[in-house]
Design an enzyme around this catalytic site. Structure first.
Site, PDB file in Angstrom:
ATOM      1  N   GLU A 216       3.445   2.930  -2.824  1.00 47.27           N
ATOM      2  CA  GLU A 216       3.188   3.684  -1.582  1.00 47.27           C
ATOM      3  C   GLU A 216       4.412   4.447  -1.096  1.00 47.27           C
ATOM      4  O   GLU A 216       4.807   4.318   0.054  1.00 47.27           O
ATOM      5  CB  GLU A 216       2.666   2.730  -0.506  1.00 47.27           C
ATOM      6  N   ASN A 257       2.613   3.251  -7.930  1.00 49.41           N
ATOM      7  CA  ASN A 257       1.297   2.850  -7.415  1.00 49.41           C
ATOM      8  C   ASN A 257       1.071   3.483  -6.040  1.00 49.41           C
ATOM      9  O   ASN A 257       1.975   3.506  -5.214  1.00 49.41           O
ATOM     10  CB  ASN A 257       1.279   1.318  -7.305  1.00 49.41           C
ATOM     11  N   HIS A 293      -8.755   1.635  -2.676  1.00 45.99           N
ATOM     12  CA  HIS A 293      -9.419   0.873  -1.607  1.00 45.99           C
ATOM     13  C   HIS A 293     -10.450   1.829  -1.000  1.00 45.99           C
ATOM     14  O   HIS A 293     -10.105   2.707  -0.206  1.00 45.99           O
ATOM     15  CB  HIS A 293      -8.396   0.403  -0.565  1.00 45.99           C
ATOM     16  N   GLU A 321      -6.259  -1.546  -7.603  1.00 43.75           N
ATOM     17  CA  GLU A 321      -6.595  -2.417  -6.462  1.00 43.75           C
ATOM     18  C   GLU A 321      -7.983  -2.117  -5.922  1.00 43.75           C
ATOM     19  O   GLU A 321      -8.197  -2.094  -4.705  1.00 43.75           O
ATOM     20  CB  GLU A 321      -5.574  -2.231  -5.325  1.00 43.75           C
ATOM     21  N   ASP A 323     -11.371  -2.071  -4.297  1.00 38.68           N
ATOM     22  CA  ASP A 323     -12.405  -2.785  -3.543  1.00 38.68           C
ATOM     23  C   ASP A 323     -13.208  -1.741  -2.785  1.00 38.68           C
ATOM     24  O   ASP A 323     -12.747  -0.614  -2.576  1.00 38.68           O
ATOM     25  CB  ASP A 323     -11.870  -3.906  -2.635  1.00 38.68           C
TER      26      ASP A 323
HETATM   27  C1  XIL Z   1      -2.356  -6.962   0.798  1.00 40.52           C
HETATM   28  C2  XIL Z   1      -2.853  -8.371   0.507  1.00 40.52           C
HETATM   29  O1  XIL Z   1      -4.146  -8.278  -0.031  1.00 40.52           O
HETATM   30  C3  XIL Z   1      -2.863  -9.178   1.768  1.00 40.52           C
HETATM   31  O2  XIL Z   1      -3.196 -10.536   1.488  1.00 40.52           O
HETATM   32  C4  XIL Z   1      -1.493  -9.129   2.425  1.00 40.52           C
HETATM   33  O3  XIL Z   1      -1.544  -9.821   3.652  1.00 40.52           O
HETATM   34  C5  XIL Z   1      -1.075  -7.686   2.657  1.00 40.52           C
HETATM   35  O4  XIL Z   1      -1.098  -6.989   1.420  1.00 40.52           O
HETATM   36  N1  XIL Z   1      -1.923  -2.194  -0.930  1.00 40.52           N
HETATM   37  C6  XIL Z   1      -1.126  -2.997  -1.691  1.00 40.52           C
HETATM   38  C7  XIL Z   1      -1.315  -4.458  -1.643  1.00 40.52           C
HETATM   39  O5  XIL Z   1      -0.345  -2.494  -2.507  1.00 40.52           O
HETATM   40  O6  XIL Z   1      -0.133  -5.168  -1.884  1.00 40.52           O
HETATM   41  C8  XIL Z   1      -1.925  -4.904  -0.330  1.00 40.52           C
HETATM   42  O7  XIL Z   1      -2.208  -6.283  -0.429  1.00 40.52           O
HETATM   43  C9  XIL Z   1      -3.166  -4.092  -0.034  1.00 40.52           C
HETATM   44  C10 XIL Z   1      -2.840  -2.637   0.071  1.00 40.52           C
END
Ligand code: XIL
Length: 414
Positions: A216, A257, A293, A321, A323
């Protein structure tokens, strides 16, 4: 599918999971003709007592079942979850084409405590990512004192189950330990960052397949995100982080990422520019991770085209990641639309040869970060809270079957 079938990336030389468990293979039968040693009545009584104790122990075990192994391994069964005693439904990992991994983020607590969670994780996925256990704040809560246990457990689990480890994440603006101070002079900030990257990558050298080196680093408008790293070290911290990681494990694949790059966004355009510049400067960037996400009611616009333009730069791409959150309550209609989004992302990954992995950010609604971070949303994963597979799981399996029925050939959209 075995680990050896992967053609992309580097695998650990051997997975301990394919070896017999230590301790189970060591008993040798006594040599024939070994003299019997029972001589006196006292000895006979002792033998009787020992036998009685063994019978009692056996009865106890029958009533209470085998104990969980302390190491967070499979649920006490001697068979591996990849070779179950009873036939199971087809799993995602069984259906994946060679060269594309199917992964999940792993919740450390469930990994230690929940046998059903471990079974699904081991049977459905051939790659795992630590949801939090490899973040800096988890690994080094006190300066110089590393807490490796959670990360070690994850890596060991992966090795026992023939899974690759996707390391997440080395440099991020979030989850930095409190003791790292923005008031330090630049040299000190640089020294702790280098030390952190080097310590973590070196510890898992040869055991972590790929690392999210930076996470990020861009803002929505495409500019570099204003972080302690940028303020103190300037934009060169990104290249430095990749070089440090590469020096610590030259075999690991190194990713940048990002979220919000699934559509044609300003951020995605800026990332193309950034990675092109990094590559031109000889920085060892191997791939771009698309966090993904997503929402049930929005298909990302031109994900396929976007994956392709990074692939065209000679980079690997990965869904890191995924979802798909739903505005609660989840209705059957919303679950179907969610399934369509999961399917679309998998289709896009399978259509791009450079797409090396497809990872979901947790696989069960019982353990998802979404309700805690996106108020009013949830039900974002492939399994519900039972955990039973949802329409999204069926959609992925169906998509994989169609892919294999076509011989892995992806029809061109024209
Ligand atoms: C999130 C985890 O899922 C949570 O459990 C934690 O509290 C915060 O981080 N992008 C990312 C991940 O790169 O590391 C994040 O994970 C979600 C968003």
């Amino acid at each position: 599918m075995t680990a050896e079938m992967f053609t992309l990336g580097r695998e650990p030389a051997s997975y301990p999971g394919s070896q017999p468990e230590s301790g189970y293979g060591s008993s040798r039968p006594a040599a024939p003709g070994t003299p019997r040693r029972i001589r006196s009545p006292v000895t006979l009584v002792s033998v009787g007592l020992v036998l009685a104790a063994l019978v009692a122990l056996g009865l106890l075990l029958l009533r209470h079942g085998p104990k969980e192994p302390a190491d967070g391994g499979p649920s006490g069964a001697l068979t591996s979850p990849t070779a179950p005693a009873t036939p199971k439904r087809q799993s995602l990992r069984d259906q994946m084409p060679p060269g594309v991994r199917i992964g999940s983020a792993v919740d450390g607590r469930s990994l230690s405590l929940d046998p059903a969670y471990r079974d699904l994780l081991g049977s459905e996925f051939n790659a795992i990512t630590a949801e939090n256990a490899m973040k800096w704040r988890s690994l080094e809560p006190v300066p110089g004192v590393y807490a490796w246990t959670g990360a070690d457990q994850l890596v060991e689990f992966a090795e026992r189950h023939g899974q690759a480890v996707y390391g997440h994440t080395l440099v991020w603006h979030s989850d930095v330990p409190k003791w790292v101070s923005p008031d330090w002079p630049a040299e000190r900030v640089r020294a702790v960052l280098q030390e952190h990257v080097t310590a973590v990558v070196s510890r898992y050298r040869g055991r972590v397949w790929a690392w999210d080196v930076v996470n990020e680093v861009l803002d929505e408008d495409g500019s570099l995100r204003d972080t302690v790293w940028l303020r103190k070290l300037g934009p060169g911290y990104i290249a430095d982080a990749f070089r440090w990681a590469h020096a610590a494990d030259p075999g690991a694949r190194l990713f940048i990422n990002e979220y919000g790059i699934e559509g044609r966004t300003r951020k995605a355009d800026a990332l193309v520019k950034l990675v092109r510049e990094l590559r031109r400067a000889g920085v060892p960037v191997d791939g771009v991770g698309f966090q993904s996400h997503l929402r049930w009611d929005q298909q990302p616009r031109d994900l396929l085209g976007n994956l392709r333009r990074f692939a065209d730069l000679g980079l690997s791409v990965a869904v890191t990641e995924l979802d798909v959150r739903i505005a609660l309550p989840a209705t059957p209609q919303k679950l179907e639309r969610q399934a369509a989004v999961y399917r679309q992302v998998l289709q896009a990954c399978l259509a791009v040869p450079a797409c090396v992995s497809f990872t979901v950010w947790g696989f069960t609604d019982a353990r998802s970060w979404i309700p805690g971070y996106h108020r009013g949303y949830g039900a974002a994963c492939l399994f519900d809270t039972s955990p039973a597979p949802k329409p999204a799981h069926a959609a992925l399996l169906d998509e994989l079957r169609r892919h294999s029925a076509r011989g892995g050939i992806v029809p061109s959209p024209g």
